[in-house]
Design a protein around this motif. Sequence first.
Motif, PDB file in Angstrom:
ATOM      1  N   MET A  62       7.747   8.389 -11.803  1.00  0.00           N
ATOM      2  CA  MET A  62       6.314   8.500 -11.865  1.00  0.00           C
ATOM      3  C   MET A  62       5.631   7.365 -11.096  1.00  0.00           C
ATOM      4  O   MET A  62       4.572   7.556 -10.529  1.00  0.00           O
ATOM      5  CB  MET A  62       5.895   8.504 -13.342  1.00  0.00           C
ATOM      6  CG  MET A  62       4.443   8.784 -13.545  1.00  0.00           C
ATOM      7  SD  MET A  62       4.039  10.432 -13.016  1.00  0.00           S
ATOM      8  CE  MET A  62       2.584  10.739 -13.917  1.00  0.00           C
ATOM      9  N   GLU A  63       6.256   6.183 -11.106  1.00  0.00           N
ATOM     10  CA  GLU A  63       5.676   5.047 -10.394  1.00  0.00           C
ATOM     11  C   GLU A  63       5.650   5.284  -8.887  1.00  0.00           C
ATOM     12  O   GLU A  63       4.718   4.874  -8.209  1.00  0.00           O
ATOM     13  CB  GLU A  63       6.440   3.760 -10.713  1.00  0.00           C
ATOM     14  CG  GLU A  63       6.251   3.282 -12.122  1.00  0.00           C
ATOM     15  CD  GLU A  63       4.798   2.939 -12.434  1.00  0.00           C
ATOM     16  OE1 GLU A  63       4.122   2.352 -11.569  1.00  0.00           O
ATOM     17  OE2 GLU A  63       4.346   3.258 -13.542  1.00  0.00           O
ATOM     18  N   ALA A  64       6.663   5.958  -8.365  1.00  0.00           N
ATOM     19  CA  ALA A  64       6.676   6.262  -6.930  1.00  0.00           C
ATOM     20  C   ALA A  64       5.549   7.226  -6.585  1.00  0.00           C
ATOM     21  O   ALA A  64       4.902   7.089  -5.537  1.00  0.00           O
ATOM     22  CB  ALA A  64       8.025   6.853  -6.534  1.00  0.00           C
ATOM     23  N   ILE A  85       0.156   8.120  -4.093  1.00  0.00           N
ATOM     24  CA  ILE A  85      -1.260   8.479  -4.206  1.00  0.00           C
ATOM     25  C   ILE A  85      -2.140   7.298  -3.815  1.00  0.00           C
ATOM     26  O   ILE A  85      -3.150   7.465  -3.128  1.00  0.00           O
ATOM     27  CB  ILE A  85      -1.579   8.977  -5.634  1.00  0.00           C
ATOM     28  CG1 ILE A  85      -0.936  10.345  -5.835  1.00  0.00           C
ATOM     29  CG2 ILE A  85      -3.071   9.074  -5.868  1.00  0.00           C
ATOM     30  CD1 ILE A  85      -1.153  10.938  -7.192  1.00  0.00           C
ATOM     31  N   TRP A  86      -1.765   6.085  -4.229  1.00  0.00           N
ATOM     32  CA  TRP A  86      -2.526   4.898  -3.831  1.00  0.00           C
ATOM     33  C   TRP A  86      -2.548   4.738  -2.314  1.00  0.00           C
ATOM     34  O   TRP A  86      -3.587   4.445  -1.721  1.00  0.00           O
ATOM     35  CB  TRP A  86      -1.902   3.645  -4.451  1.00  0.00           C
ATOM     36  CG  TRP A  86      -2.487   3.256  -5.766  1.00  0.00           C
ATOM     37  CD1 TRP A  86      -1.926   3.448  -6.975  1.00  0.00           C
ATOM     38  CD2 TRP A  86      -3.747   2.636  -6.007  1.00  0.00           C
ATOM     39  NE1 TRP A  86      -2.756   2.975  -7.952  1.00  0.00           N
ATOM     40  CE2 TRP A  86      -3.881   2.464  -7.386  1.00  0.00           C
ATOM     41  CE3 TRP A  86      -4.767   2.210  -5.179  1.00  0.00           C
ATOM     42  CZ2 TRP A  86      -5.001   1.891  -7.963  1.00  0.00           C
ATOM     43  CZ3 TRP A  86      -5.886   1.632  -5.759  1.00  0.00           C
ATOM     44  CH2 TRP A  86      -5.992   1.473  -7.124  1.00  0.00           C
ATOM     45  N   ILE A  87      -1.391   4.912  -1.680  1.00  0.00           N
ATOM     46  CA  ILE A  87      -1.305   4.745  -0.224  1.00  0.00           C
ATOM     47  C   ILE A  87      -2.145   5.793   0.494  1.00  0.00           C
ATOM     48  O   ILE A  87      -2.890   5.482   1.432  1.00  0.00           O
ATOM     49  CB  ILE A  87       0.173   4.779   0.230  1.00  0.00           C
ATOM     50  CG1 ILE A  87       0.892   3.527  -0.271  1.00  0.00           C
ATOM     51  CG2 ILE A  87       0.288   4.905   1.742  1.00  0.00           C
ATOM     52  CD1 ILE A  87       2.386   3.547  -0.076  1.00  0.00           C
ATOM     53  N   VAL A  88      -2.056   7.049   0.055  1.00  0.00           N
ATOM     54  CA  VAL A  88      -2.854   8.115   0.674  1.00  0.00           C
ATOM     55  C   VAL A  88      -4.342   7.841   0.457  1.00  0.00           C
ATOM     56  O   VAL A  88      -5.162   8.058   1.358  1.00  0.00           O
ATOM     57  CB  VAL A  88      -2.439   9.496   0.114  1.00  0.00           C
ATOM     58  CG1 VAL A  88      -3.385  10.580   0.567  1.00  0.00           C
ATOM     59  CG2 VAL A  88      -1.020   9.820   0.528  1.00  0.00           C
ATOM     60  N   ASN A  89      -4.709   7.334  -0.719  1.00  0.00           N
ATOM     61  CA  ASN A  89      -6.105   7.025  -1.003  1.00  0.00           C
ATOM     62  C   ASN A  89      -6.625   5.931  -0.075  1.00  0.00           C
ATOM     63  O   ASN A  89      -7.721   6.050   0.470  1.00  0.00           O
ATOM     64  CB  ASN A  89      -6.235   6.607  -2.467  1.00  0.00           C
ATOM     65  CG  ASN A  89      -7.670   6.426  -2.885  1.00  0.00           C
ATOM     66  OD1 ASN A  89      -8.253   5.381  -2.627  1.00  0.00           O
ATOM     67  ND2 ASN A  89      -8.203   7.426  -3.547  1.00  0.00           N
TER      68      ASN A  89
END
Length: 117
Positions: free
Chosen positions: A1-3, A8-12
């Motif tokens: 789940m952490e990956a 999602i953080w990187i895409v954001n």
Amino acid sequence: MEAFKTVIWIVNIISALTIIVLVLLQHGKGADAGATFGSGSGSAQGVFGSAGNANFLSRATAAAATVFFATCMAMVYIYSNTNSHGLDFSDVQQSAPATSQQAPANSTTPAAPQPQK
């Protein structure tokens, strides 16, 4: 789940930076007035067609904004359904307990001013 959270953080972040760059590349509404009087070179017509680059840049901005909104909503959903919120300081040990200081017993608070008659 952490990956998955990291992706999602990187895409954001990438979509946010893309929006910033695309908005800065676009011309303002008053920029076309100068091209009408002959000061524009017309180089955008060769690359983006006769409609100019506004159509391409506005569509790319809308797509990046949609991705940014979707990743924000995904982060809200993920972090609202987890037990740990924010930073976890449960295992931090203090070097000395905090001491509380009390106000002196003879301290007076200033009285409110009385209305003049």
